[in-house]
Design an enzyme around this catalytic site. Structure first.
Site, mmCIF file in Angstrom:
data_model
loop_
_atom_site.group_PDB
_atom_site.id
_atom_site.type_symbol
_atom_site.label_atom_id
_atom_site.label_comp_id
_atom_site.label_asym_id
_atom_site.label_seq_id
_atom_site.Cartn_x
_atom_site.Cartn_y
_atom_site.Cartn_z
ATOM 1 N N SER A 119 0.826 -1.207 0.000
ATOM 2 C CA SER A 119 0.000 0.000 0.000
ATOM 3 C C SER A 119 0.859 1.256 0.000
ATOM 4 O O SER A 119 0.372 2.336 -0.249
ATOM 5 C CB SER A 119 -0.915 0.000 1.226
ATOM 6 O OG SER A 119 -0.163 -0.249 2.389
ATOM 7 N N HIS A 142 -2.982 -3.266 -5.997
ATOM 8 C CA HIS A 142 -3.322 -2.905 -4.616
ATOM 9 C C HIS A 142 -4.820 -3.106 -4.368
ATOM 10 O O HIS A 142 -5.653 -2.414 -4.938
ATOM 11 C CB HIS A 142 -2.912 -1.453 -4.332
ATOM 12 C CG HIS A 142 -3.144 -1.042 -2.930
ATOM 13 N ND1 HIS A 142 -3.542 0.219 -2.565
ATOM 14 C CD2 HIS A 142 -3.042 -1.743 -1.772
ATOM 15 C CE1 HIS A 142 -3.661 0.278 -1.252
ATOM 16 N NE2 HIS A 142 -3.380 -0.895 -0.744
ATOM 17 N N GLU A 154 -6.150 -1.010 -7.498
ATOM 18 C CA GLU A 154 -5.271 -0.026 -8.141
ATOM 19 C C GLU A 154 -4.199 -0.813 -8.887
ATOM 20 O O GLU A 154 -3.508 -1.649 -8.284
ATOM 21 C CB GLU A 154 -4.622 0.879 -7.085
ATOM 22 C CG GLU A 154 -5.603 1.800 -6.391
ATOM 23 C CD GLU A 154 -4.970 2.650 -5.295
ATOM 24 O OE1 GLU A 154 -5.218 3.862 -5.276
ATOM 25 O OE2 GLU A 154 -4.230 2.104 -4.448
ATOM 26 N N ASN A 192 -4.624 5.946 -0.934
ATOM 27 C CA ASN A 192 -3.951 6.364 0.301
ATOM 28 C C ASN A 192 -3.432 7.798 0.234
ATOM 29 O O ASN A 192 -3.264 8.459 1.259
ATOM 30 C CB ASN A 192 -2.831 5.391 0.669
ATOM 31 C CG ASN A 192 -3.389 4.144 1.326
ATOM 32 O OD1 ASN A 192 -4.459 4.182 1.919
ATOM 33 N ND2 ASN A 192 -2.690 3.033 1.228
HETATM 34 N N1 CAA Z 1 -16.362 -12.023 3.393
HETATM 35 C C1 CAA Z 1 -17.642 -12.148 2.998
HETATM 36 N N2 CAA Z 1 -18.597 -11.222 3.264
HETATM 37 C C2 CAA Z 1 -18.217 -10.153 3.990
HETATM 38 C C3 CAA Z 1 -16.906 -9.965 4.458
HETATM 39 C C4 CAA Z 1 -15.952 -10.953 4.121
HETATM 40 N N3 CAA Z 1 -14.661 -10.857 4.497
HETATM 41 N N4 CAA Z 1 -16.859 -8.801 5.138
HETATM 42 C C5 CAA Z 1 -18.083 -8.264 5.092
HETATM 43 N N5 CAA Z 1 -18.913 -9.081 4.407
HETATM 44 C C6 CAA Z 1 -20.309 -8.852 4.057
HETATM 45 C C7 CAA Z 1 -21.311 -9.106 5.182
HETATM 46 O O1 CAA Z 1 -21.703 -10.468 5.239
HETATM 47 C C8 CAA Z 1 -22.487 -8.201 4.787
HETATM 48 O O2 CAA Z 1 -23.253 -8.774 3.778
HETATM 49 P P1 CAA Z 1 -24.829 -8.377 3.569
HETATM 50 O O3 CAA Z 1 -24.898 -6.880 3.487
HETATM 51 O O4 CAA Z 1 -25.209 -9.028 2.294
HETATM 52 O O5 CAA Z 1 -25.477 -8.909 4.778
HETATM 53 C C9 CAA Z 1 -21.778 -7.031 4.164
HETATM 54 O O6 CAA Z 1 -20.481 -7.459 3.765
HETATM 55 C C10 CAA Z 1 -21.693 -5.911 5.124
HETATM 56 O O7 CAA Z 1 -21.012 -6.391 6.303
HETATM 57 P P2 CAA Z 1 -21.469 -6.087 7.801
HETATM 58 O O8 CAA Z 1 -22.966 -6.043 7.881
HETATM 59 O O9 CAA Z 1 -20.735 -7.025 8.693
HETATM 60 O O10 CAA Z 1 -20.880 -4.681 8.153
HETATM 61 P P3 CAA Z 1 -20.912 -3.347 7.326
HETATM 62 O O11 CAA Z 1 -22.222 -3.084 6.702
HETATM 63 O O12 CAA Z 1 -20.292 -2.309 8.202
HETATM 64 O O13 CAA Z 1 -19.882 -3.607 6.145
HETATM 65 C C11 CAA Z 1 -17.674 -3.319 5.385
HETATM 66 C C12 CAA Z 1 -18.579 -3.990 6.383
HETATM 67 C C13 CAA Z 1 -17.915 -3.899 3.993
HETATM 68 C C14 CAA Z 1 -16.270 -3.625 5.839
HETATM 69 C C15 CAA Z 1 -18.015 -1.775 5.375
HETATM 70 O O14 CAA Z 1 -18.054 -1.284 6.687
HETATM 71 C C16 CAA Z 1 -17.028 -0.980 4.588
HETATM 72 O O15 CAA Z 1 -17.083 -0.913 3.382
HETATM 73 N N6 CAA Z 1 -16.079 -0.315 5.307
HETATM 74 C C17 CAA Z 1 -15.020 0.441 4.707
HETATM 75 C C18 CAA Z 1 -13.899 -0.494 4.369
HETATM 76 C C19 CAA Z 1 -12.763 0.227 3.771
HETATM 77 O O16 CAA Z 1 -12.712 1.430 3.659
HETATM 78 N N7 CAA Z 1 -11.778 -0.549 3.354
HETATM 79 C C20 CAA Z 1 -10.582 -0.042 2.799
HETATM 80 C C21 CAA Z 1 -9.581 0.122 3.869
HETATM 81 S S1 CAA Z 1 -8.089 0.807 3.250
HETATM 82 C C22 CAA Z 1 -7.259 -0.534 2.653
HETATM 83 O O17 CAA Z 1 -7.651 -1.645 2.744
HETATM 84 C C23 CAA Z 1 -6.005 -0.292 1.923
HETATM 85 C C24 CAA Z 1 -4.869 0.316 2.559
HETATM 86 O O18 CAA Z 1 -3.874 0.447 1.891
HETATM 87 C C25 CAA Z 1 -4.843 0.783 3.961
#
Ligand code: CAA
Length: 297
Positions: A119, A142, A154, A192
């Site tokens: 990242s 990424h 990315e 990022n």
């Molecule tokens: N596998 C399968 N399904 C998953 C899962 C996984 N690992 N994680 C989440 N889900 C599914 C859940 O089952 C749920 O499905 P339904 O809506 O169909 O029921 C759905 O995703 C939503 O999950 P939750 O209800 O548990 O929780 P939520 O609504 O808060 O969603 C999330 C979780 C998808 C993580 C959401 O909160 C989100 O998009 N958050 C932001 C994540 C983000 O910004 N990620 C990037 C981080 S930065 C990075 O990664 C890179 C870096 O370089 C730092």
């Protein structure tokens, strides 16, 4: 340049998600970890995620089994020799990565494309650990956590990446079911570059008393429709990771907006890494689903 067999290095949070995504997209996928124990841990996470999809009806029981059958694990680099692409998702440490790439370069067939899920580390710096012909086949891919859910990838081009290889990588991103975006090898790439200053600013706002942890998170969620507020996201990504990325970006650009605030540094020093350590901006130890905000300022 058909991609059939995918190698993944590392079966942690990102590596296991990438492996699951590749196998789900129909690719024969092999994951390499340093120990059987870590492999098993990663595969347990994949199983859990696949079961969530199966419970929701996104995949059938047959598809779940077929995905499992396309996935295998190894602790040996040699088993990646005939992969068409190897995606590296190991520890964010340049020496480790260079050592790994140098070894892999000797082992893999000349056609294998090397991709890093880093990242924040420069793709160019990793690439130079390999032979000149491999350097043209070296890109960044990424992904975002949780990989099976987040749609973006990315695709990072260096100044030496071959155009045809790059286009092949873009196509591969689509085959994985992701939306690829084109990014240059500038630390932080696109996401990022914008996300890190935002998260660091949220910490500064907290330090300055602009709002509480909960109120700043609620504001960004409900005011802008972000899925998570900056502190929930920081805990989710890992505060040690966030600090590390910020340090690298600050070193690259020498701009104040990338400088990690003192509070973040102290939290990392104190072992408050976020969800993975049980405490970060929130305390997850009592009820992980309803964490309570920490008293930090
Ligand atoms: N596998 C399968 N399904 C998953 C899962 C996984 N690992 N994680 C989440 N889900 C599914 C859940 O089952 C749920 O499905 P339904 O809506 O169909 O029921 C759905 O995703 C939503 O999950 P939750 O209800 O548990 O929780 P939520 O609504 O808060 O969603 C999330 C979780 C998808 C993580 C959401 O909160 C989100 O998009 N958050 C932001 C994540 C983000 O910004 N990620 C990037 C981080 S930065 C990075 O990664 C890179 C870096 O370089 C730092």
């Amino acid at each position: 340049m058909e991609i059939k067999r995918v190698g993944v290095l590392g079966c942690g949070l990102m590596g296991s998600g990438i492996a699951q995504t590749a196998a789900s997209a129909g690719f024969e996928t092999i994951v390499r970890e340093v120990s059987d124990e870590l492999l098993q841990k990663g595969f347990a996470g994949i199983e859990k995620s696949l079961s969530r999809f199966a419970e929701k009806g996104t995949i059938t029981a047959e598809q779940q089994k077929a995905i499992r059958d396309r996935l295998s694990g190894t602790t040996s680099f040699a088993d990646l020799a005939d992969c068409d692409i190897v995606i590296e998702a190991i520890i964010e440490n340049i020496e480790e990565k260079r050592k790994t790439y140098a070894e892999l370069d000797r082992i893999c067939k000349p056609e294998t494309i090397f991709a890093s899920n880093t990242s924040s580390i420069s793709i160019t710096e990793m690439m130079t650990a390999t032979s000149p012909s491999r350097q043209q086949r070296f890109i960044g891919l990424h992904f975002f956590n949780p990989v099976p859910i987040m749609k973006l990838v990315e695709v990072v081009k260096t100044i030496l990446t071959d155009d045809a290889i790059y286009e092949r990588a873009i196509e591969f991103g689509k085959q994985l079911g992701k939306v690829p975006v084109r990014a240059g090898d500038k630390t932080g790439f696109i996401v990022n570059r914008l996300l890190v200053p935002y998260m660091l600013d949220a910490i500064r706002a907290l330090e300055e008393g602009v709002g509480s942890i909960v109120d700043i998170d609620t504001s960004m969620k409900l005011g802008l429709g972000y899925p998570m507020g900056p502190f929930t996201l920081g805990d989710f990504v890992g505060l040690d990771t966030t600090y590390y990325i910020a340090e690298i970006m600050f070193n690259e650009f020498r701009e104040k907006r990338f400088a990690p605030p003192p509070l973040l540094k102290r939290m990392v020093l104190a072992g408050l890494y976020g969800r993975k350590s049980g405490r970060g901006f929130y305390d997850y130890t009592k009820d992980p689903k309803n964490p309570t905000p920490m008293k930090l300022v």
